[in-house]
Design a protein around this motif. Sequence first.
Motif, mmCIF file in Angstrom:
data_model
loop_
_atom_site.group_PDB
_atom_site.id
_atom_site.type_symbol
_atom_site.label_atom_id
_atom_site.label_comp_id
_atom_site.label_asym_id
_atom_site.label_seq_id
_atom_site.Cartn_x
_atom_site.Cartn_y
_atom_site.Cartn_z
ATOM 1 N N GLN A 115 9.858 6.283 -2.409
ATOM 2 C CA GLN A 115 10.237 5.994 -3.791
ATOM 3 C C GLN A 115 9.821 7.166 -4.658
ATOM 4 O O GLN A 115 8.725 7.701 -4.520
ATOM 5 N N TYR A 116 10.726 7.526 -5.561
ATOM 6 C CA TYR A 116 10.435 8.631 -6.462
ATOM 7 C C TYR A 116 9.607 8.106 -7.631
ATOM 8 O O TYR A 116 10.104 7.348 -8.464
ATOM 9 N N GLN A 117 8.334 8.492 -7.662
ATOM 10 C CA GLN A 117 7.412 8.112 -8.733
ATOM 11 C C GLN A 117 6.516 9.319 -9.034
ATOM 12 O O GLN A 117 5.364 9.382 -8.605
ATOM 13 N N PRO A 118 7.026 10.293 -9.771
ATOM 14 C CA PRO A 118 6.266 11.538 -9.976
ATOM 15 C C PRO A 118 4.944 11.349 -10.718
ATOM 16 O O PRO A 118 4.035 12.160 -10.569
ATOM 17 N N ASN A 119 4.794 10.273 -11.467
ATOM 18 C CA ASN A 119 3.551 10.057 -12.210
ATOM 19 C C ASN A 119 2.507 9.262 -11.426
ATOM 20 O O ASN A 119 1.406 9.047 -11.916
ATOM 21 N N HIS A 120 2.858 8.814 -10.242
ATOM 22 C CA HIS A 120 1.918 8.044 -9.415
ATOM 23 C C HIS A 120 0.835 8.983 -8.880
ATOM 24 O O HIS A 120 1.128 10.097 -8.463
ATOM 25 N N PRO A 121 -0.429 8.550 -8.879
ATOM 26 C CA PRO A 121 -1.502 9.429 -8.394
ATOM 27 C C PRO A 121 -1.383 9.806 -6.913
ATOM 28 O O PRO A 121 -1.919 10.832 -6.491
ATOM 29 N N MET A 122 -0.671 9.023 -6.132
ATOM 30 C CA MET A 122 -0.505 9.317 -4.704
ATOM 31 C C MET A 122 0.784 10.088 -4.401
ATOM 32 O O MET A 122 1.095 10.331 -3.240
ATOM 33 N N ALA A 123 1.528 10.485 -5.415
ATOM 34 C CA ALA A 123 2.809 11.178 -5.206
ATOM 35 C C ALA A 123 2.581 12.539 -4.545
ATOM 36 O O ALA A 123 1.601 13.230 -4.838
ATOM 37 N N ASN A 124 3.506 12.907 -3.657
ATOM 38 C CA ASN A 124 3.417 14.223 -3.023
ATOM 39 C C ASN A 124 4.005 15.290 -3.954
ATOM 40 O O ASN A 124 4.348 15.005 -5.100
ATOM 41 N N GLU A 125 4.183 16.514 -3.449
ATOM 42 C CA GLU A 125 4.662 17.632 -4.279
ATOM 43 C C GLU A 125 6.051 17.375 -4.860
ATOM 44 O O GLU A 125 6.380 17.842 -5.947
ATOM 45 N N GLU A 126 6.895 16.632 -4.120
ATOM 46 C CA GLU A 126 8.249 16.329 -4.591
ATOM 47 C C GLU A 126 8.287 15.113 -5.505
ATOM 48 O O GLU A 126 9.346 14.745 -6.007
ATOM 49 N N GLY A 127 7.161 14.413 -5.680
ATOM 50 C CA GLY A 127 7.105 13.241 -6.543
ATOM 51 C C GLY A 127 7.367 11.920 -5.830
ATOM 52 O O GLY A 127 7.575 10.895 -6.476
ATOM 53 N N PHE A 128 7.353 11.926 -4.509
ATOM 54 C CA PHE A 128 7.616 10.707 -3.738
ATOM 55 C C PHE A 128 6.317 10.055 -3.258
ATOM 56 O O PHE A 128 5.361 10.754 -2.915
ATOM 57 N N VAL A 129 6.328 8.736 -3.246
ATOM 58 C CA VAL A 129 5.297 7.959 -2.556
ATOM 59 C C VAL A 129 6.010 7.159 -1.475
ATOM 60 O O VAL A 129 7.201 6.866 -1.586
ATOM 61 N N PHE A 130 5.284 6.812 -0.424
ATOM 62 C CA PHE A 130 5.881 6.102 0.708
ATOM 63 C C PHE A 130 5.250 4.722 0.832
ATOM 64 O O PHE A 130 4.036 4.588 0.883
ATOM 65 N N TYR A 131 6.118 3.715 0.898
ATOM 66 C CA TYR A 131 5.690 2.334 1.074
ATOM 67 C C TYR A 131 5.909 1.928 2.529
ATOM 68 O O TYR A 131 6.819 2.436 3.193
ATOM 69 N N PRO A 132 5.112 0.995 3.038
ATOM 70 C CA PRO A 132 5.263 0.561 4.434
ATOM 71 C C PRO A 132 6.621 -0.073 4.712
ATOM 72 O O PRO A 132 7.322 -0.511 3.798
ATOM 73 N N ASN A 133 6.940 -0.143 5.980
ATOM 74 C CA ASN A 133 8.195 -0.755 6.439
ATOM 75 C C ASN A 133 8.005 -2.252 6.702
ATOM 76 O O ASN A 133 8.534 -2.791 7.657
ATOM 77 N N SER A 188 0.854 -1.189 0.000
ATOM 78 C CA SER A 188 0.000 0.000 0.000
ATOM 79 C C SER A 188 0.888 1.236 0.000
ATOM 80 O O SER A 188 1.980 1.241 0.549
ATOM 81 N N VAL A 189 0.435 2.291 -0.642
ATOM 82 C CA VAL A 189 1.239 3.510 -0.753
ATOM 83 C C VAL A 189 0.488 4.687 -0.150
ATOM 84 O O VAL A 189 -0.722 4.661 0.009
ATOM 85 N N SER A 190 1.248 5.713 0.169
ATOM 86 C CA SER A 190 0.682 6.938 0.703
ATOM 87 C C SER A 190 1.541 8.107 0.247
ATOM 88 O O SER A 190 2.710 7.932 -0.109
ATOM 89 N N SER A 191 0.954 9.292 0.296
ATOM 90 C CA SER A 191 1.704 10.475 -0.116
ATOM 91 C C SER A 191 2.390 11.164 1.061
ATOM 92 O O SER A 191 3.148 12.100 0.863
ATOM 93 N N SER A 192 2.135 10.703 2.284
ATOM 94 C CA SER A 192 2.805 11.310 3.437
ATOM 95 C C SER A 192 3.287 10.227 4.395
ATOM 96 O O SER A 192 2.730 9.130 4.454
ATOM 97 N N ILE A 193 4.286 10.572 5.164
ATOM 98 C CA ILE A 193 4.864 9.635 6.125
ATOM 99 C C ILE A 193 3.844 9.299 7.211
ATOM 100 O O ILE A 193 3.756 8.156 7.657
#
Length: 147
Positions: free
Chosen positions: A89-107, A33-38
């Motif tokens: 992870q840097y994925q600027p085209n992902h719909p959940m990406a934040n302003e810098e283009g990062f999405v966050f995956y669980p640990n 699962s991904v998220s746009s914030s930590i």
Amino acid sequence: MSISNIFDIAGSGMSAQSIRLNTTASNIANAESVSSSIDETYRARHPVFAVALQQAQGFDNANQALQRSAGRGVEVTGIVESQAPLRPQYQPNHPMANEEGFVFYPNVNVVEEMTNMISASRSFQTSADIMNTAKEMTQRVLTLGQG
């Protein structure tokens, strides 16, 4: 220790391993699962086990003292979130990406979780085997007087 204590102890072990297995399944289900914030990203969870001690306050002899020091099973004192770092992870085209283009995956480490799943399953089976053995012993005691 009476034979009924054996069933209580094995039953508490089976219950604790069921909680461990459910927690592991939740971790595996959320591994990608991904998220746009930590703050919103799923974090791996792990149960915390503790010895459930006898509740008797006083004892009269050495046998009672020995039983007092023995546990009466295991209990889950809580479920804690892992403090391991998340995987950005840097994925600027992902719909959940934040302003810098990062999405966050669980640990969540899937290999570690699979190992936990196998361990919980084997511990559960061991407790079930203990209950079976205690049941067989009880049945044999009941047939001693027959002849």
